[in-house]
Design an enzyme around this catalytic site. Structure first.
Site, PDB file in Angstrom:
ATOM      1  N   SER A   1       0.842  -1.193   0.000  1.00 38.60           N
ATOM      2  CA  SER A   1       0.000   0.000   0.000  1.00 38.60           C
ATOM      3  C   SER A   1       0.873   1.236   0.000  1.00 38.60           C
ATOM      4  CB  SER A   1      -0.901   0.016   1.231  1.00 38.60           C
ATOM      5  OG  SER A   1      -1.533   1.279   1.336  1.00 38.60           O
TER       6      SER A   1
ATOM      7  N   TYR B   1      -1.513   0.073  10.091  1.00 39.60           N
ATOM      8  CA  TYR B   1      -1.608  -0.510   8.755  1.00 39.60           C
ATOM      9  C   TYR B   1      -0.369  -0.121   7.943  1.00 39.60           C
ATOM     10  CZ  TYR B   1      -3.664  -1.350   4.101  1.00 39.60           C
ATOM     11  OH  TYR B   1      -3.920  -1.782   2.839  1.00 39.60           O
TER      12      TYR B   1
END
Lengths: 252, 433
Positions: free
Chosen positions: A144, A157
């Protein structure tokens, strides 16, 4: 050695991005093994893929809990036993955690690190050795843009995806020359169920179909690090350039 | 922010839910619910201000297909575009398609859409054999013309108000190629349209006309009539057109001043003069039936202010006078409309209680939003449509009056009893003040 993979295993195959990618691969005759946790959803996916391919497709399914790290080596062994010609993997599993809950308890934080980083890294350890021994294979992992710099809104995250990115960097370095390709795929904001609670206005959001096309292209071209869509590369380059004393004041 | 295609009205939603799993229960949020597919309906039928939208695009799987009968089961969020790419190469075609292929199957059911082949095939709902409907009671109902026929009739054309459609079973039609044999004919004024429409309508399943709505006087109602049918198998060596993925997109909103009397007049005139006439040729389905899809995001032409679509149907007995009066009024307005679409609905009954297609003649236009001036024009058109006993299309409406709706859909009260109490839309609240 540089031939496109003929049989690809997709982990976390029922996610929106993985499903779209599977459809594209199938349309060009790639054989697929889809791996996921929920047998009912896997069956819905294989039915769809089978009908789309007009009965000509080779699609198999395997149920597995990818958060159960101890079971992962066994999972890979049984996969390669059934499909000795596996020469591609796409790791697409993960979750977008609730940052506030990750800040509240270490257990939640660790669970998210486990799902978003440790699971993929455990699996990659086994897959890398296997592919390295066979001198072939393409490994694609969905990371990501959040892993490029820690931000207050999702740093747990981000830390997981950042750890994964560094792991992949090292793996790519190690496997260079072995015939194995390691691709880090970094999607930006994608309109999927994972992001439904975010405010999704603005130009930066893209549709999962677009990201899927980018993944297929990255496999074809055996790229190293791919931002999806491409414009995230300069955006993240700029974000990384902001000096920390300034960055820490920003609310991002 | 989900909007409708014409970007009017703009409303806020309290909650958005990505809907991917057809087996999942509805969320218990205390908010009213409405499915939002691909945002291609116009106006407010797909909006639910202050409520929740269930975004169904991710629920797009094929479930079963019987190659013997052409009966397909699919989830409701799949695009017609996806279906056509899949079924055409295998010799199957959707029985009815509207002017864009970027709508979901669920949207096609909920608006009971129609296409150029209405005379031959009727509305989309006629080809739907069965639906799965998720109600807020938690029930998962299997409805069809045989089972729960009332609820089925309410759900076809029911604007998504009877519950969440999760599965659609429909009958596809066999075709021998992905090509169409087409013919186009220019006509110099409205009377010529009626004559051609009569003559070609009997022979060609797909027909429609594009009308220059700026032309006046002797030229009032001039345009181009296009007819098509699925082509028979072609001999080997026929130059075959392929599905083209390359389409142009408008990258940003155009300034709304770009739509003015000069640009509209020029566009209409150029279209009329450069139309291919007369002539038969082979065209890919994609090119013939979806010319507008070649320009993605074309709604940006109208700028941030959006546009008002106007889509009416007039019963046959008043159609000739009514269409003439409408075109006169439109030609007298500025900036007017880009091409109007004119076609005949056949006599095959639509299965839905709120279905729009009914025997008559239908005219569709788009007007740039110029505030009160545009609304005054549309109110004038309403008077003409009402006087002719016509109706407006809810799936393309942002402003019709309650009276107009109730007159056009006289069974609305029966429909209202079948609406799921947890479902609502901005349109439905507007029609039930």
């Amino acid at each position: 050695m540089s031939a496109a993979p003929r049989r690809i295993a997709i982990f976390g195959a029922t996610s929106r991005i993985a499903t779209e990618t599977a459809r594209l691969w199938l349309a060009r005759g790639v054989a697929l093994v889809v791996v996921g946790r929920n047998p009912e959803r896997l069956r819905m996916l294989t039915d769809d893929l089978g009908i789309r391919a007009g009965g000509l497709a080779e699609v198999d399914a395997m149920t597995a809990d990818l958060a159960d790290l101890d079971a992962l080596p066994g999972l890979w062994n049984s996969l390669t036993e059934r499909f000795p010609d596996l020469d591609g993997v796409l790791l697409a599993h993960g979750s977008l955690p609730d940052q506030a809950r990750c800040e509240a308890t270490p257990e939640t934080m660790l669970q998210e690190i486990r799902v978003n980083a440790l699971s993929a890294m455990s699996l990659l350890t086994v897959i890398a050795n296997d592919f390295e021994a066979r001198h072939r294979g393409v490994i694609g992992v969905i990371g990501s843009v959040a892993g490029d710099r820690g931000r207050r809104s999702n740093y747990v995250y981000g830390a997981a995806k950042g750890m994964l990115a560094i792991f992949l960097q090292g793996l790519r370095n190690r496997l260079h020359g072995s015939g194995v390709t390691v691709i880090t795929l970094k999607p930006g904001f994608v309109m999927t169920p994972m992001t439904q609670d975010l405010d999704r206005d603005g130009l930066l959001w893209s549709r999962p179909e677009r990201v899927a096309r980018g993944i297929v292209r990255a496999f074809d071209r055996r790229r190293d690090v791919v931002y999806l869509p491409w414009f995230w590369r300069p955006v993240l380059w700029a974000i990384r350039l902001i000096p920390e004393p300034v960055f820490k004041r920003l609310s991002l | 922010m989900p909007t409708s295609w014409n970007r009017l009205p703009r409303v806020g939603h309290t909650r958005l839910d990505e809907w991917r799993d057809r087996t999942a229960p509805l969320p218990d949020t205390g908010l009213t619910l409405l499915a939002w597919g691909n945002g291609r309906s116009h106006g407010d039928v797909c909006l639910n201000d202050g409520g929740a939208l269930l975004l169904t695009r991710g629920m797009d799987r094929l479930i079963a297909f019987d190659r013997g009968t052409g009966i397909l089961d699919c989830e409701s969020g799949i695009l017609l575009d996806d279906l056509l790419r899949w079924c055409l190469p295998q010799g199957w075609m959707l029985p009815v398609v509207p002017g864009t292929r970027f709508i979901t199957v669920g949207g096609a059911v909920a608006n009971d859409v129609h296409g150029r082949n209405h005379r031959a095939a009727g509305s989309f709902g006629r080809h739907v054999l069965e639906l799965d409907l998720l109600r807020s009671t938690g029930e998962r109902l299997r409805i069809s013309p045989q089972e729960q026929a009332d609820l089925f009739a309410a759900t076809i054309g029911g604007l998504g108000l009877t519950g969440l459609i999760t599965r659609v079973r429909l009958r596809m039609i066999p075709v021998s190629s992905d090509l169409m044999l087409t013919e186009s004919i220019r006509f110099g004024q409205l009377d010529a349209f009626w004559e051609i429409n009569e003559r070609l309508g009997a022979e060609w399943p797909y027909t429609m006309a594009r009308v220059d709505c700026v032309a006046r006087g002797r030229r009032l109602g001039r345009g181009v009539f296009v007819a098509g049918r699925h082509a028979p198998p072609q001999p080997a060596g026929t130059p075959v057109s392929r599905w083209r993925d390359r389409s142009r997109a408008l990258p940003f909103d155009m300034p709304s001043s770009l739509i003015n009397r000069y640009s509209v007049r020029a566009f209409n005139a150029v279209y009329y003069r450069t139309a291919p006439f007369p002539g038969r040729r082979l065209q890919h389905v994609q090119r013939h039936l979806f010319p507008l899809d070649g320009l993605r995001d074309w709604n940006r032409i109208y700028g941030r202010r959006g546009f008002y679509p106007y889509h009416c149907v007039l019963p046959h007995e008043y159609a000739r006078d009514g269409i003439r009066t409408l075109l006169k009024r439109i030609a007298a307005s500025t900036p007017g409309s880009f091409l109007a679409a004119l076609k005949t609905f056949g006599d095959l009954p639509s299965p839905g209680i709120l279905s729009f297609p009914r025997p008559g003649v239908t005219l569709a236009l788009d007007f740039a939003n110029r505030g009160p001036r545009t609304l005054r024009l549309l109110a004038d058109l309403d008077d003409i449509v009402s006087a002719a006993g016509g109706a407006l299309y809810p799936g393309k409406d942002a402003r019709m009056s309650v009276t107009m709706f109730r007159r056009g859909f006289p069974q609305w009260e029966r429909f209202a009893t079948l609406v799921d109490p947890a479902f609502s839309s901005t349109f439905w609240r507007r029609m039930n003040p």
